[in-house]
Design an enzyme around this catalytic site. Structure first.
Site, PDB file in Angstrom:
ATOM      1  N   ASP A  22       0.851  -1.201  -0.087  1.00 36.13           N
ATOM      2  CA  ASP A  22      -0.099  -0.232   0.088  1.00 36.13           C
ATOM      3  C   ASP A  22       1.008   1.211   0.019  1.00 36.13           C
ATOM      4  O   ASP A  22       0.732   2.019   0.736  1.00 36.13           O
ATOM      5  CB  ASP A  22      -0.965  -0.038   1.106  1.00 36.13           C
ATOM      6  CG  ASP A  22      -2.160   0.958   1.213  1.00 36.13           C
ATOM      7  OD1 ASP A  22      -2.320   1.182  -0.308  1.00 36.13           O
ATOM      8  OD2 ASP A  22      -2.840   1.264   1.937  1.00 36.13           O
TER       9      ASP A  22
ATOM     10  N   LYS B  84       2.063   4.852  -1.080  1.00 39.66           N
ATOM     11  CA  LYS B  84       1.546   5.865  -1.532  1.00 39.66           C
ATOM     12  C   LYS B  84       2.178   7.065  -0.562  1.00 39.66           C
ATOM     13  O   LYS B  84       2.488   6.896   0.654  1.00 39.66           O
ATOM     14  CB  LYS B  84      -0.025   5.844  -1.631  1.00 39.66           C
ATOM     15  CG  LYS B  84      -0.707   5.432  -0.350  1.00 39.66           C
ATOM     16  CD  LYS B  84      -2.190   5.532  -0.610  1.00 39.66           C
ATOM     17  CE  LYS B  84      -2.648   4.838   0.678  1.00 39.66           C
ATOM     18  NZ  LYS B  84      -4.307   4.656   0.397  1.00 39.66           N
TER      19      LYS B  84
ATOM     20  N   ASN C 104       1.065   7.323   3.082  1.00 40.38           N
ATOM     21  CA  ASN C 104       1.615   6.330   4.203  1.00 40.38           C
ATOM     22  C   ASN C 104       2.892   6.551   4.287  1.00 40.38           C
ATOM     23  O   ASN C 104       3.526   5.589   5.065  1.00 40.38           O
ATOM     24  CB  ASN C 104       1.590   4.716   3.529  1.00 40.38           C
ATOM     25  CG  ASN C 104      -0.258   4.322   3.753  1.00 40.38           C
ATOM     26  OD1 ASN C 104      -0.879   5.152   4.450  1.00 40.38           O
ATOM     27  ND2 ASN C 104      -0.548   3.224   3.069  1.00 40.38           N
TER      28      ASN C 104
ATOM     29  N   ASP D  88       1.034   2.234   8.639  1.00 39.98           N
ATOM     30  CA  ASP D  88      -0.226   1.664   8.019  1.00 39.98           C
ATOM     31  C   ASP D  88       0.386   0.178   7.536  1.00 39.98           C
ATOM     32  O   ASP D  88       0.592   0.188   6.114  1.00 39.98           O
ATOM     33  CB  ASP D  88      -0.717   2.714   7.092  1.00 39.98           C
ATOM     34  CG  ASP D  88      -2.302   1.957   7.213  1.00 39.98           C
ATOM     35  OD1 ASP D  88      -2.340   0.920   7.480  1.00 39.98           O
ATOM     36  OD2 ASP D  88      -3.291   2.674   7.096  1.00 39.98           O
TER      37      ASP D  88
ATOM     38  N   THR E 188      -4.298   0.491  -3.581  1.00 42.54           N
ATOM     39  CA  THR E 188      -4.993   1.702  -3.844  1.00 42.54           C
ATOM     40  C   THR E 188      -4.907   1.944  -5.474  1.00 42.54           C
ATOM     41  O   THR E 188      -3.872   1.648  -5.836  1.00 42.54           O
ATOM     42  CB  THR E 188      -4.170   3.159  -3.341  1.00 42.54           C
ATOM     43  OG1 THR E 188      -4.336   2.819  -1.948  1.00 42.54           O
ATOM     44  CG2 THR E 188      -5.068   4.414  -3.400  1.00 42.54           C
TER      45      THR E 188
END
Ligand code: 6JR
Length: 607
Positions: free
Chosen positions: A420, A422, A425, A438, A457
């Site tokens: 994840d 991005k 995060n 996260d 995402t």
């Protein structure tokens, strides 16, 4: 008065009655089991729609809002869905139904798949299996084959006829023979995206979700097992070497050879495990083990989300010691069936000891919440800084990318994928170093293994995830390329008005993207090498692993050692006046959350 015989007779009758009741109970128990199973299945389906469709819709709204000039950038939400198919181990034993068909029909189905954006990238062997498993279905004129919003379970190929596709009452297109439809809901575990109605009598071929997923997952697994088997044959000589005349050789045995050149196993692990660090972490664990929730004061809110909130807290006994306390609503976790993700998040974060990963010191729980006591990083979120600055310079991007490379190198050496990445995060500590936060989607998959959970995402999802091909750590390197692009330009390379369009753009590949001048040549080269369609060609996933990235031209002269030691000066130095300074975070309203009724007596979360 009854005689003995009467009594014996009555007893016999009673025994018979009991036997019948027992049989009935058995029958009902069986029925109950079946119903339980059905409930479980439906529950799983429901979860998927909850976890996939709701965020996907929000995403669509957010994105269309985001395109308006002057509108605020909104954070993107990740999605996750577990495949419904059987246990992976069982997959290879499942026999799929086979429906004989004419060579013309076979050809038509194959061509239809090769003509479909989302399915044309499947392996030929998979297409062959799909062709074999499809069965015939017919519909009369003016029938509704697919209804928008429904739960879908079939993918169709049209052999004959004509259908009309509408979304929210608006006509999208008509489709004739040789077209695939109904694939989106199956590929992405979402509800039907549009309505499909017949205009004339139609002849279709259909395949159900389970059959489809079995084909998708098992091909990858079988191939993978074959490769692993092949690679394990280390004892087999690849060729003959024959002395053509008298020769003298110097020899070295396998063990010494491995020792001297430092075999590939465990090299990456070694750097992270030393006794001194271990002792430090043990002492730390002992300190935190003695703390109670009541030992902390709340100072301010650092973030809020659907999950709950993150508060900056301080130790009452030592006020300069501050932490980020993530507070999760148990109700929300159960409602969104995130128990497994939360457990894995805790497990992975607590055992992650890297300067590029936010530390999780310990967890607490009470009747309504789970608490994660984490390292406070007061430099703010990278997402906020990117929002405020628009984009970053080459050297700034290089620094943050390097932080992620270090975090990934650590995680991957432990067989963990992150999934994840991005800007949302990544968080800066007071020095300005970036750390991953996260770990809700991180997963320990081990080495040489794959997983099939559809998650991430949309803009950052790798093509093999979209195509359900199974993915591994190389999906993280794909997302690293996306991150570089977004940091350099302010927006990710693949982005559409809705997740489906985004996936479609991703599948067209990085070569279809025009790189703006802002991205310098070396950066563009690295992004393209990270965003290869084929996971086995991605930089970071080749035989030299992450070193290939560290040695790439874009990183030439970059002080990796300084980064690891913390002596390298970060490009943006946040102003953090004290351990309680929260000025680098957006303001959030105070917790107005109505406490939910204490109704969790029947369940709890293992945390
Ligand atoms: N859009 C099927 C054909 C389209 C089209 C746009 C969209 C999505 P399904 O209709 O698969 O069932 O095969 O969802 O399982 O232009 N179809 N043309 N779908 N969705 C679907 C496709 C087929 C319905 C289309 C479709 C969108 C737009 C905005 C999300 C957000």
């Amino acid at each position: 008065m009854g005689t003995l015989r009467d009594l014996q007779y009555a007893l016999q009758e009673k025994i018979e009655e009991l036997r019948q009741r027992d049989a009935l109970i058995d029958e009902l128990e069986l029925e109950l089991d079946q119903k339980d199973e059905l409930i479980q299945k439906l529950q799983n389906e429901l979860d998927k729609y909850r976890s996939v469709i709701r965020p996907a819709t929000q995403q669509a709204q957010q994105q269309s809002a985001g395109t308006l000039q002057g509108e605020q950038r909104t954070k993107r939400q990740a999605i996750s869905a577990e495949p419904t198919a059987f246990d992976i181990q069982d997959l290879s034993h499942v026999t799929l139904p086979f429906y004989p068909k004419s060579p013309q029909s076979k050809e038509l189905i194959k061509e239809a798949i090769l003509d479909n954006d989302f399915m044309k990238n499947l392996e030929l062997s998979q297409i062959q299996e799909i062709v074999d498993c499809m069965y015939p279905v017919e519909y009369g004129k003016d029938s509704c084959i697919i209804k928008e919003g429904d739960v879908g379970s079939l993918v169709y190929v049209m052999e004959d006829g004509k259908v009309e596709v509408t979304k929210e009452g608006v006509k999208l297109c008509t489709m004739g023979p040789g077209k695939v439809f109904g694939e989106l809901a199956i590929l992405y575990n979402c509800t039907r995206t549009a309505t499909v109605k017949t205009l004339v009598n139609v002849k279709l071929w259909a395949i159900d979700r389970q059959c489809f997923q079995t084909i998708m997952m098992r091909t990858g697994l079988i191939k993978h097992t074959e490769y692993m088997e092949f690679l394990k044959r280390e004892d087999v000589r690849t060729a003959n070497v024959i002395a053509a005349e008298a020769v003298t050789c110097l020899v070295i045995d396998r063990d010494s050879f491995k020792h001297l050149i430092g075999g590939l196993d465990d090299v990456s692990n070694k750097a992270y495990e030393d006794a001194e660090a271990k002792a430090k972490y043990e002492a730390e664990a002992a300190f935190f083990a003695n703390l109670k929730l009541s030992d902390f004061n709340i100072i301010d809110t650092l973030g809020v989300g659907g999950f709950g909130r993150v508060e900056l807290v301080q130790l009452k006994s030592e006020e300069s010691k501050t932490f980020a306390m993530k507070i999760l609503k148990k109700r929300h976790i159960v409602d969104t069936r995130q128990q497994e993700h939360i457990r894995s998040e805790k497990q992975i974060m607590q055992s992650a000891h890297s300067d590029f990963i936010v530390r999780l010191y310990r967890t607490f729980k009470d009747s309504k919440y789970l608490y994660m006591l984490m390292e406070a990083c007061l430099g703010g979120e990278l997402w906020t800084i990117l929002r405020d600055r628009g984009s970053f310079e080459d050297s700034t991007t290089r620094f943050y990318t390097a932080c992620v490379v270090e975090a990934f190198a650590y995680l991957h050496s432990k067989g963990i994928i992150y999934r994840d990445l991005k800007p949302e995060n990544l968080i800066l500590d007071h020095r300005g170093y970036a750390k991953l936060v996260d770990f809700g989607f991180a997963k320990k998959i081990g080495f040489g293994k794959k997983t099939w959970t559809f998650c991430g995402t949309p803009e950052y999802v790798a093509p093999e995830i979209i195509l359900n091909k199974g993915h591994d750590i190389s999906a993280d390197y794909w997302s690293l390329g996306i991150l570089m692009y977004e940091l350099l330009t302010g927006s990710p390379p693949f982005s559409g008005p809705d997740p489906m369009k985004t996936y479609n753009i991703i599948l067209r590949g990085i070569d279809m993207i025009e790189f703006p001048k802002k991205i310098a040549k070396n950066a563009a080269n690295l992004i393209k090498k990270l965003c290869r369609d084929n996971p086995s060609e991605r930089l970071g996933n080749l035989k030299n692993g992450v070193k290939d990235i560290q040695k790439h031209k874009w990183f030439e002269g970059f002080n990796w050692e300084g980064l690891r030691k913390g002596t390298l000066t970060p490009p943006i130095i946040p102003s953090v006046a004290s351990p309680t300074d929260t000025s680098n975070f957006d303001s959030f309203p105070e917790d107005s959350d109505e406490p939910p009724p204490d109704d969790n007596s029947g369940w709890d979360i293992d945390f």
